[in-house]
Structures are given as structure tokens and as C-alpha cells.
Scaffold this active site. Structure first.
Site, PDB file in Angstrom:
ATOM      1  N   LYS A  79      -5.465  24.139  21.789  1.00  0.00           N
ATOM      2  CA  LYS A  79      -5.156  25.500  22.224  1.00  0.00           C
ATOM      3  C   LYS A  79      -4.397  26.188  21.096  1.00  0.00           C
ATOM      4  CE  LYS A  79      -3.034  27.947  26.173  1.00  0.00           C
ATOM      5  NZ  LYS A  79      -2.334  27.748  27.455  1.00  0.00           N
ATOM      6  N   SER A 154      -4.380  29.973  31.450  1.00  0.00           N
ATOM      7  CA  SER A 154      -4.565  30.597  30.161  1.00  0.00           C
ATOM      8  C   SER A 154      -5.292  29.724  29.146  1.00  0.00           C
ATOM      9  CB  SER A 154      -3.201  30.993  29.566  1.00  0.00           C
ATOM     10  OG  SER A 154      -2.416  29.828  29.339  1.00  0.00           O
ATOM     11  N   SER A 178      -1.900  26.603  33.824  1.00  0.00           N
ATOM     12  CA  SER A 178      -2.861  26.944  32.773  1.00  0.00           C
ATOM     13  C   SER A 178      -3.725  25.805  32.271  1.00  0.00           C
ATOM     14  CB  SER A 178      -2.147  27.574  31.584  1.00  0.00           C
ATOM     15  OG  SER A 178      -1.867  28.912  31.883  1.00  0.00           O
TER      16      SER A 178
HETATM   17  N1  GLN Z   1      -1.220  32.108  35.128  1.00  0.00           N
HETATM   18  C1  GLN Z   1       0.177  31.789  34.939  1.00  0.00           C
HETATM   19  C2  GLN Z   1       0.857  32.899  34.178  1.00  0.00           C
HETATM   20  O1  GLN Z   1       0.184  33.830  33.831  1.00  0.00           O
HETATM   21  C3  GLN Z   1       0.322  30.487  34.268  1.00  0.00           C
HETATM   22  C4  GLN Z   1       0.218  30.543  32.799  1.00  0.00           C
HETATM   23  C5  GLN Z   1       0.404  29.219  32.139  1.00  0.00           C
HETATM   24  O2  GLN Z   1       0.444  28.171  32.781  1.00  0.00           O
HETATM   25  N2  GLN Z   1       0.572  29.270  30.844  1.00  0.00           N
HETATM   26  O3  GLN Z   1       2.036  32.882  33.948  1.00  0.00           O
END
Ligand code: GLN
Length: 488
Positions: A79, A154, A178
Site C-alpha cells: 500500500k 482504503s 481498511s
Molecule cells: N473507512 C475508515 C475511514 O475512512 C477506515 C479507514 C482505514 O481503516 N484506514 O476512516
């Protein structure tokens, strides 16, 4: 078209038998990444020449019988929020334009030391803020099962790349879901370890008390192999746990007899959850019962507060962590500013996207004098209660099973205009981050031709248990062997 890559275990066997070489496998992965980039945008940058060199070195080690680990010679993707020395790290943000990592994240260093061949970086929501990978600064990633839909987020690029057979494994990060939610949307395995199990050193900070590096793969066995490599104490991360790392592969004995699986009442509700998703998850529960597991209902009574608690804490921490992007130390700097203040504000206005700005503003607000007690402190108190819910539940069960997400992959654009709708996609995943416990998402079927994921949550340091149950489930089902028609 370059063929789909096999699983890590399959590739390992083929390499060990001499049926293929690391150079061939890495070339195949790079070819496939390139060919699928226009359709899915899963990757953000490939390091073809360096990966080819590293593959050659892996082949030489194999000839010299000096393999470093099961990962030796296996291609993988990172990532784009994990520092990799000499490579760009962009977090899919313009503000990091031109930034080149001066060091390796600990997880990356361990992957390299184990002989893993990083072929490039994967697309993501900017600074890991989002649930769809639509918040990337240039283009969104598309779901290999249906390119009109999101891959989740994400870490959507990592999930899509594994689903599309570009690589057998990839790294992501999970602050509120994410890794698990995109794994669910893309029909792959995704594990978020216990907070502190994997070093956060070199992972670009979003919300430091919640962030964890996680692993994507197609099988629980492959997840165990990569997690083994990256886990363990690191003095460079003060929150890293100084606990021995068990042999994860050895835990995969296929046996779930005698385990008690808790089903939280608050997660099996009709309202707001796709009925087909619930049905697939209930089918999986029956499968595990047939394998000898017992189930019982448990309650996590503070679940209704989880999303609000998570977003207050995550935004507060993000506003503080992102203060460092000031145009001086990293990446982009606005031109034409006449003084320091205007350089800061122009740089940040140009560099950050809408969702990141929204979170910096809200996070600054909840931390400000006069609001701190009402929001931030309140959220910390709620976090303690949520953690207590899990501690109480684990007195009557060994692990907890839930849907990973309340839905299957949604259409691109469907939620971009409504942040609250987007935040609700995390309803079943954020609690594990707030409590610091491990979670894994495992493919458990399809609803309207789109993958469904089940989530297993364990007590702190319960990774072996989660991997064992996930693996036992995969031995009895073949959902994880299905391949997306759009990327077959
Ligand atoms: N969807 C969640 C957020 O937008 C989780 C993001 C993540 O785990 N990095 O904060």
C-alpha cells in the site's frame, strides 16, 4: 495477457520443484499489473527493473540452497503509505508529490530480509481516509468482480490486486476496517492484527492509536505466512508489543471442534444490513457448526456508538498527524506565496483533497478548547466501554463472528456525495480498532454475483486462533478459489 498468479503456497511449491523461477514469476506479476492497470487502477507505480534484479538474486539463493523464508522470490505489492527506501510514497495525495522514502518501514524491511520481491505500490484513499478508494488524488480503483463498483477502501488497490491475480499477497493498513472491508468487497482474505503486533514504524500515520499494518491474500495459510514475517517487537515503535510471535502456520490444523463462536446480537440485525449478506454469513455459521464449533449469542451493547466514537478519535488524531505537511519538510510546496503563513495555507489547500480537509477541520474542532470535553474526551470514554464489551463477550466465547460489512461492493460514485453514508460502511469493522483486537475477513459466498465476507474477531494476540478458524472454513468451502470474470 499474463496469467493469474497462483497463491503463495502454490508458487512456493512451483519454485521449490524448479517448475518456475522467481524471475519468471516476478515478470508475470509485472506483466499482469501493467495489463490490468488501465481497467482497474489497482497499482500506483511499479519498480520493474529493481524487482527483476531482486528476483534474480532470489533465484541465485535458491540455486545456492540459501533461501531466506517461504516468501523468498515471491512478488508482492505495498500500500502506498508504507515507506520503501528509494521509492516514492504518495499516500495517493498530491501533498506528497516528489517525496522519496529515505528509509524502510519495519514491515517492508522484514519482507525484504525474508526475500520477498516488492513489485510496486497500490492505490488507496488519500492518507487511508475512506471506504472506497475513490478518494485517491488521481483515479479510483475498480472492483475486479465488477468494474462499475468500488473495491472498498482504503486499501482498495491491494485488495483488487490480490483478487485480480496480480500478486498472491499484499500489504495494507487498517485504521477502521481498511484491510477487512476491501477484502470482503473483493473476495479475498484480509487480516488486521492486534494493535502493536506489527510495527507501525514507517507506516504513514493517520490515527496512531488505531493504525495497524495488515495482510491480503487468497487463503488463510498465505496470510499466516506473510504475517509471520512482519510480526514481532520493534524498538522503533513505542507501541510495539514485546511478545513472542507464535508459529502461525503450525496453528492451521483444520480443527474447530470444541470452539465457541459468539454471534453478537447487535451485528445480526435486519435494519441497514443487506439480507443476502446476512444469509451468506449465517450459512457460514452453519458450516462451522457442522465442523464441530459451538455457537452462542453474545452482546456488544455499545455498538451503536462505535462509528461516532471512531470518527471523533480518528479525525482528532489525523488533524494532529497531518500538521506536518507544511510545504517545508515533505513533498509539495506551493509557489507564489509571499510569506510563511500563505505558503502553509496555499500548500495545504492545493495538496490535500476534500475528504482529508474535512477531517482536518473536524478533528481540529473536536480538539479545540471548549469542545474537547464534549467530543474528544467523551469519545475516549466510549472507547473504554466498547473495549469492555469485548472483554465481557470473550468470557463466554473464544472468538466472535460477524459480517465484515453490511453490504456488498457499491457502485462508484454512489456514496461520494454523502460522507455519512460512506462512514456507515465501517459499522462492523471500527470496533476492533477501538478495542485493539485482531480481525480477519474471509470470503463466504456471493450476493448478486458480488463477494461477501465474514469477519472473525479474536481476543488480543488471538491471530493464531483467527487464522486456524479461517483456514478450517476454507478447507470446507471453495469460495476463495473463485476468480473474478473481469480479470480471469
Ligand atoms: N473507512 C475508515 C475511514 O475512512 C477506515 C479507514 C482505514 O481503516 N484506514 O476512516
Amino acid at each position: 495477457m499474463a496469467q493469474r498468479l497462483g497463491t503463495l503456497s502454490e508458487l512456493r511449491a512451483a519454485l521449490d520443484d524448479g517448475r518456475t523461477s522467481a524471475s519468471d514469476v516476478v515478470a508475470q506479476a509485472l506483466g499482469r499489473a501493467r495489463e490490468l492497470a488501465p481497467a482497474f487502477a489497482a497499482t500506483r507505480g511499479l519498480r520493474a527493473d529493481r524487482a527483476a534484479e531482486e528476483a534474480l538474486q532470489a533465484d541465485q539463493r535458491r540455486t545456492a540452497r540459501a533461501l531466506r523464508s517461504v516468501l523468498d522470490g515471491i512478488p508482492l505489492l505495498l500500500k502506498d503509505n508504507l515507506n520503501h527506501r528509494g521509492e516514492p510514497t504518495t499516500c495517493a495525495s498530491r501533498i506528497l508529490d516528489g517525496y522519496v522514502s529515505p528509509y524502510d518501514a519495519t514491515a517492508v524491511e522484514r519482507v525484504k530480509a525474508a526475500g520477498g520481491v516488492v513489485i510496486g505500490r497500490t492505490n488507496m484513499d488519500e492518507f487511508a481516509m475512506g471506504s472506497s478508494t475513490e478518494n485517491a488524488c488521481d483515479q479510483p480503483t475498480r472492483n475486479p468482480w465488477d468494474p462499475t463498483r468500488v473495491p472498498g477502501g482504503s486499501s482498495g488497490g491491494s485488495a483488487a490486486a490480490v483478487a485480480a491475480g496480480i500478486v498472491p499477497v499484499a500489504l495494507g493498513s487498517d485504521t477502521g476496517g481498511s484491510v477487512r472491508q476491501p477484502a470482503s468487497f473483493c473476495g479475498v482474505v484480509g487480516i488486521k492484527p492486534t494493535y502493536g503486533r506489527v510495527s507501525r514504524y514507517g507506516l504513514v500515520a493517520f490515527a496512531s492509536s488505531l493504525d495497524q499494518v495488515g495482510v491480503f491474500s487468497r487463503t488463510a495459510a498465505d496470510a499466516a505466512a506473510l504475517l509471520q514475517v512482519i510480526s514481532g517487537h520493534d524498538p522503533l515503535d513505542s507501541t510495539s508489543l514485546d511478545e513472542p510471535v507464535p508459529d502461525y502456520a503450525a496453528a492451521l490444523d483444520g480443527d474447530v471442534a470444541g470452539l465457541t463462536i459468539g454471534l453478537p446480537r447487535e451485528y445480526f440485525v435486519e435494519q441497514g444490513v443487506d439480507p443476502d449478506v446476512l444469509e451468506r454469513v449465517r450459512d457460514a455459521v452453519k458450516e462451522l457448526e457442522r465442523a464441530g464449533a459451538k455457537t452462542c449469542e453474545v452482546s456488544l451493547p455499545h455498538t451503536p456508538y462505535a462509528v461516532a466514537t471512531y470518527y471523533l478519535i480518528a479525525m482528532a488524531e489525523a488533524s494532529s498527524n497531518l500538521a506536518r505537511y507544511d510545504g517545508v519538510r515533505y513533498g509539495h510546496r506551493a509557489t507564489g506565496a509571499h510569506d510563511l503563513q500563505s505558503m502553509y495555507s496555499r500548500t495545504r489547500s492545493e495538496g490535500f483533497g476534500a475528504e482529508v480537509k474535512r477531517r482536518i477541520l473536524l478533528g481540529t474542532y473536536v480538539l479545540s478548547a471548549g469542545y474537547y470535553d464534549a467530543y474528544y474526551r467523551k469519545a475516549q470514554q466510549a472507547r473504554t466501554l466498547l473495549r469492555g464489551d469485548f472483554e465481557a463477550a470473550y468470557r463466554s466465547c473464544d472468538l466472535i463472528l460477524t459480517p465484515t460489512a453490511p453490504e456488498v461492493a457499491f457502485a462508484l460514485g454512489e456514496r461520494s456525495a454523502d460522507p455519512l453514508q460512506m462512514y456507515l460502511s465501517d459499522i462492523f469493522t471500527v470496533s476492533a480498532n477501538l478495542a485493539g483486537i485482531p480481525g480477519i475477513s474471509v470470503p463466504c459466498g456471493f450476493a448478486r454475483d458480488l463477494p461477501v465476507g465474514l469477519q472473525l474477531l479474536g481476543p488480543a494476540l488471538g491471530e493464531s486462533l483467527l487464522l486456524r478458524v479461517a483456514d478450517a472454513y476454507q478447507r470446507r468451502t471453495d469460495w476463495h478459489t473463485k476468480t473474478p470474470p473481469e480479470a480471469s
